[in-house]
Design a protein around this motif. Structure first.
Motif, short mmCIF file in Angstrom:
data_model
loop_
_atom_site.label_atom_id
_atom_site.label_comp_id
_atom_site.label_asym_id
_atom_site.label_seq_id
_atom_site.Cartn_x
_atom_site.Cartn_y
_atom_site.Cartn_z
N MET A 1 -32.38 -11.74 21.74
CA MET A 1 -32.32 -12.79 20.73
C MET A 1 -32.42 -12.16 19.35
N SER A 2 -31.59 -12.57 18.47
CA SER A 2 -31.59 -12.08 17.11
C SER A 2 -32.58 -12.89 16.27
N SER A 3 -33.28 -12.20 15.41
CA SER A 3 -34.27 -12.88 14.58
C SER A 3 -33.72 -13.11 13.18
N SER A 4 -34.09 -14.25 12.60
CA SER A 4 -33.70 -14.53 11.23
C SER A 4 -34.65 -13.77 10.30
N PRO A 5 -34.24 -13.53 9.06
CA PRO A 5 -35.15 -12.85 8.12
C PRO A 5 -36.47 -13.59 7.94
N GLU A 6 -36.42 -14.93 7.91
CA GLU A 6 -37.66 -15.71 7.76
C GLU A 6 -38.54 -15.56 8.99
N GLY A 7 -37.92 -15.57 10.17
CA GLY A 7 -38.67 -15.42 11.41
C GLY A 7 -39.31 -14.05 11.50
N LYS A 8 -38.59 -13.05 11.04
CA LYS A 8 -39.12 -11.69 11.06
C LYS A 8 -40.31 -11.55 10.11
N THR A 9 -40.20 -12.12 8.93
CA THR A 9 -41.31 -12.09 7.97
C THR A 9 -42.53 -12.81 8.54
N THR A 10 -42.31 -13.96 9.13
CA THR A 10 -43.41 -14.73 9.73
C THR A 10 -44.05 -13.92 10.85
N ALA A 11 -43.25 -13.25 11.67
CA ALA A 11 -43.79 -12.44 12.77
C ALA A 11 -44.66 -11.31 12.24
N ILE A 12 -44.24 -10.67 11.18
CA ILE A 12 -45.01 -9.57 10.59
C ILE A 12 -46.32 -10.08 10.01
N VAL A 13 -46.27 -11.20 9.31
CA VAL A 13 -47.48 -11.79 8.72
C VAL A 13 -48.50 -12.12 9.81
N ALA A 14 -48.03 -12.54 10.97
CA ALA A 14 -48.92 -12.94 12.06
C ALA A 14 -49.85 -11.82 12.49
N TYR A 15 -49.43 -10.58 12.36
CA TYR A 15 -50.25 -9.45 12.82
C TYR A 15 -51.28 -9.01 11.78
N ILE A 16 -51.21 -9.55 10.57
CA ILE A 16 -52.12 -9.11 9.51
C ILE A 16 -53.36 -9.99 9.51
N THR A 17 -54.31 -9.63 10.30
CA THR A 17 -55.59 -10.32 10.52
C THR A 17 -55.39 -11.72 11.10
N ILE A 18 -56.46 -12.32 11.50
CA ILE A 18 -56.42 -13.68 12.07
C ILE A 18 -55.98 -14.68 11.00
N ILE A 19 -56.30 -14.41 9.75
CA ILE A 19 -55.87 -15.28 8.65
C ILE A 19 -54.34 -15.24 8.55
N GLY A 20 -53.76 -14.06 8.70
CA GLY A 20 -52.31 -13.93 8.69
C GLY A 20 -51.67 -14.72 9.82
N THR A 21 -52.32 -14.74 10.98
CA THR A 21 -51.81 -15.51 12.11
C THR A 21 -51.80 -16.99 11.79
N ILE A 22 -52.86 -17.46 11.16
CA ILE A 22 -52.94 -18.88 10.78
C ILE A 22 -51.86 -19.21 9.73
N ILE A 23 -51.70 -18.33 8.75
CA ILE A 23 -50.67 -18.53 7.73
C ILE A 23 -49.29 -18.54 8.39
N ALA A 24 -49.05 -17.61 9.31
CA ALA A 24 -47.76 -17.54 10.00
C ALA A 24 -47.49 -18.81 10.80
N TYR A 25 -48.53 -19.37 11.40
CA TYR A 25 -48.38 -20.62 12.15
C TYR A 25 -47.84 -21.72 11.24
N PHE A 26 -48.43 -21.84 10.05
CA PHE A 26 -47.99 -22.88 9.11
C PHE A 26 -46.62 -22.56 8.51
N MET A 27 -46.31 -21.27 8.34
CA MET A 27 -44.99 -20.88 7.85
C MET A 27 -43.90 -21.27 8.86
N ASN A 28 -44.27 -21.34 10.12
CA ASN A 28 -43.30 -21.58 11.19
C ASN A 28 -43.22 -23.05 11.61
N LEU A 29 -43.84 -23.94 10.86
CA LEU A 29 -43.83 -25.35 11.26
C LEU A 29 -42.46 -25.99 11.17
N ASP A 30 -41.73 -25.73 10.10
CA ASP A 30 -40.43 -26.36 9.95
C ASP A 30 -39.49 -25.44 9.19
#
Length: 107
Positions: free
Chosen positions: A1-30
């Motif tokens: 599966m190919s990732s979009s640039p936004e999806g890739k950025t969100t995926a990277i943010v998710a790994y940057i501490t638990i706070i990054g994971t929470i931010i990534a969750y909200f970035m991926n809502l819509d």
């Protein structure tokens, strides 16, 4: 599966501490990006497991065991982060399939 640039950025943010994971969750809502959702589940599981096992490591008084614990999680973290940067949906070894199953409601 190919990732979009936004999806890739969100995926990277998710790994940057638990706070990054929470931010990534909200970035991926819509709109929802399946690639980002995959990595959010991986990162969330990795962070939660680290904190739960880390609490147990607080009772261990062996520098070797504690050092091995940190090294193990660092390698898993790097593995997930590199997969996100490269745009790949690779599960973290050992625990990744469980994280996808346990946190399947995170999308």
């Amino acid at each position: 599966m190919s990732s979009s640039p936004e999806g890739k950025t969100t995926a990277i943010v998710a790994y940057i501490t638990i706070i990054g994971t929470i931010i990534a969750y909200f970035m991926n809502l819509d709109p929802k990006d399946p690639f980002a959702s995959f990595h959010i589940r991986q990162a969330f599981g990795l962070h939660i497991t680290f904190y739960l096992l880390g609490a147990l490591m607080g009772m261990v008084h062996s520098g070797f065991i504690v050092g091995a614990f940190y090294a193990f999680f660092f390698v898993l973290w790097i593995y997930g982060l590199v997969a996100g940067v490269q745009g790949e949906m690779k599960e973290i070894p050992i625990l990744g399939p469980l994280f996808q199953k346990w946190f399947s409601t995170i999308s």
